[in-house]
Design an enzyme around this catalytic site. Structure first.
Site, PDB file in Angstrom:
ATOM      1  CG  ASN A 209      43.816  19.629 -11.440  1.00  0.00           C
ATOM      2  OD1 ASN A 209      44.197  18.934 -12.380  1.00  0.00           O
ATOM      3  ND2 ASN A 209      43.908  19.231 -10.177  1.00  0.00           N
ATOM      4  CG  ASP A 277      44.895  22.316  -2.461  1.00  0.00           C
ATOM      5  OD1 ASP A 277      45.667  21.386  -2.187  1.00  0.00           O
ATOM      6  OD2 ASP A 277      45.233  23.297  -3.150  1.00  0.00           O
ATOM      7  CE  LYS A 287      21.558  19.253 -14.397  1.00  0.00           C
ATOM      8  NZ  LYS A 287      21.153  19.146 -15.810  1.00  0.00           N
ATOM      9  N   PRO A 304      42.275  15.349   2.439  1.00  0.00           N
ATOM     10  CG  PRO A 304      42.271  13.043   2.066  1.00  0.00           C
ATOM     11  CD  PRO A 304      41.384  14.248   2.001  1.00  0.00           C
ATOM     12  CG  ASP A 305      48.898  17.684   2.655  1.00  0.00           C
ATOM     13  OD1 ASP A 305      49.614  16.980   1.908  1.00  0.00           O
ATOM     14  OD2 ASP A 305      49.103  18.891   2.860  1.00  0.00           O
ATOM     15  CB  ILE A 306      48.309  12.310  -0.427  1.00  0.00           C
ATOM     16  CG1 ILE A 306      46.799  12.084  -0.551  1.00  0.00           C
ATOM     17  CG2 ILE A 306      49.064  11.003  -0.677  1.00  0.00           C
ATOM     18  CD1 ILE A 306      46.346  11.724  -1.957  1.00  0.00           C
ATOM     19  CG  PHE A 324      55.513  16.779  -8.945  1.00  0.00           C
ATOM     20  CD1 PHE A 324      55.759  17.089 -10.269  1.00  0.00           C
ATOM     21  CD2 PHE A 324      56.101  15.648  -8.410  1.00  0.00           C
ATOM     22  CE1 PHE A 324      56.579  16.282 -11.049  1.00  0.00           C
ATOM     23  CE2 PHE A 324      56.916  14.827  -9.169  1.00  0.00           C
ATOM     24  CZ  PHE A 324      57.155  15.150 -10.496  1.00  0.00           C
ATOM     25  CE  LYS A 338      53.158  20.868  -2.394  1.00  0.00           C
ATOM     26  NZ  LYS A 338      52.459  20.754  -3.700  1.00  0.00           N
ATOM     27  CE  LYS A 342      51.863  20.376   1.216  1.00  0.00           C
ATOM     28  NZ  LYS A 342      50.429  20.244   1.509  1.00  0.00           N
TER      29      LYS A 342
END
Length: 402
Positions: A209, A277, A287, A304-306, A324, A338, A342
């Site tokens: 990103n 995500d 390649k 994994p969702d830290i 964040f 969120k 979370k």
């Protein structure tokens, strides 16, 4: 961070790494510290008292039996007017004398007479460092409350490679800053994640990103400046890493998850990283070649969702967990949802639509979502946003973090 008004008693031991002490003096003085240098006789074989004195701007202390100074109990005074005693390089011989409580010259007498905190930067041949006697001495010294910075792995002057290379001057300066830190977050250990993650498609391509890591870096610096012991886990960000904090470099979301879990427990977790995500379920080991008339099919898996993992921990959960949320529409609604999903304490939300220029830019405009509701902060440089967030964290730790 500034060291203005701080006095460092620098004891220079007799090893080839003594040449680094010259740069160390310069770096300390750049930050406002005054440096009182002490040299062992062996140190004079590697650097000259004239060079040390010129850089320190002070007289070099060399002799235990200086009649003029000792009439005024000079070595006792020297040992107690400093804010910190730094031994760099701390040779195997000097460490052994310290561990045994010897006071056979000016340096060791000062170390025995001081009631000031002491920090050592060991430097020696790898075999000497690994020797059981040195390790016993190290254990004795740390047990006595002496802090240690380094040594690092590296090439030795003798041609060997391994642990024993003295920490670099800026590493020692960072350790000095931590040792002398003051502020409302002294004694608090805070984890900050930052930057993007890169999820490999094949050896030359990845998913990422636009995060620069600038906001996370600014937060780490602001927390450090309030006295916190900061561990900074960063993906491959564009910005320079903050000085004076522990930096852990990672690339993928899984690596960041593993690093975060390895850093716990902490008092506060600030999860500013823009973690991907999803990842490619089976990244290619070679390649992927372009084929006429055919497009590659990529199957994705969830990373994994830290934030959720840390927020929903039982024992060992940080007292304050800050997430964040980078959104492009319905910022408050999505960020509030969120936070609930979370189960973190706060969410720092912002609008990263392309026309805002925030993603990768120098400014930020955030909304702090907490149990009290949504608090809109004015647009400001990321450093100012970081200082405001650090101050709020310090206030929260003084009372109910929730």
């Amino acid at each position: 961070m500034t060291l203005a008004g701080k006095r460092i008693l620098l004891i220079i031991g007799g090893g080839i790494a003594a040449y680094k002490s010259l740069d160390l003096i310069r770096r300390l003085r750049e930050r406002g510290a005054s440096v009182s240098p002490v040299m062992t006789r062996a140190a004079e074989q590697f650097v000259t008292p004239l060079s040390v004195s010129a850089l320190a701007g002070e007289e070099v202390h060399r002799d235990l039996f200086d009649l003029t100074k000792e009439a005024e109990m000079g070595h006792i005074q020297l040992s107690r007017v400093a804010d910190l005693v730094v031994v760099a390089p701390a040779t195997a011989d000097l460490m052994a004398k310290m561990a045994a409580g010897q006071a056979s010259d000016l340096a060791t007498t000062l170390l025995m007479a001081t009631d000031t905190p002491v920090m050592i930067a060991p430097a020696m041949n790898v075999r000497m460092w690994d020797h059981p006697a040195t390790q016993r001495n190290l254990s004795t010294l740390t047990g006595d409350g002496i802090s240690v910075v380094g040594p690092n792995d590296g090439d030795m002057a003798c041609g060997e490679y391994g642990p024993g290379r003295m920490a670099e001057p800026l590493e020692i300066v960072a350790a000095v800053e931590r040792a002398l830190a003051s502020g409302p977050l002294v004694g608090r250990r805070i984890l900050v994640t930052s930057g993007p993650t890169h999820e490999p498609i094949d050896p030359v391509r990845y998913i990422a990103n636009r995060s620069s890591g600038a906001q996370g870096t600014a937060i780490a610096q602001a927390l450090r400046d309030l006295g916190a012991d900061v561990v900074f886990v960063t993906g491959p960000a564009d910005v320079a890493r903050p000085e004076g904090v522990e930096v852990i470099e990672v690339e993928s979301a899984q690596q960041m998850y593993d690093a975060v879990m390895g850093c716990l427990p902490v008092d506060v977790g600030v999860f500013a990283a823009a973690v991907a995500d999803w990842r490619v379920k089976s990244a290619s080991g070679s390649k992927i070649k372009k084929q006429a008339g055919a497009l590659p099919v990529l199957e994705f898996a969830e990373n994994p969702d830290i934030l959720a993992t840390v927020s929903q921990m039982g024992e060992g959960r940080p007292g304050l967990v800050v997430g964040f949320a980078a959104e492009t529409d319905d910022v408050v609604a999505h960020a509030t949802a969120k936070r609930a999903r979370k189960r973190c304490d706060w969410i720092v939300a912002n609008d990263v639509s392309p026309d805002t220029g925030i993603m990768g830019g120098s400014e930020n405009s955030v909304i702090l979502i907490s149990a009290a509701g949504a608090e809109h902060w004015p647009r400001a440089p990321k450093q100012e946003v970081a200082r405001k967030l650090a101050a709020r964290i310090a206030d929260a730790l003084g009372g109910d973090a929730r």
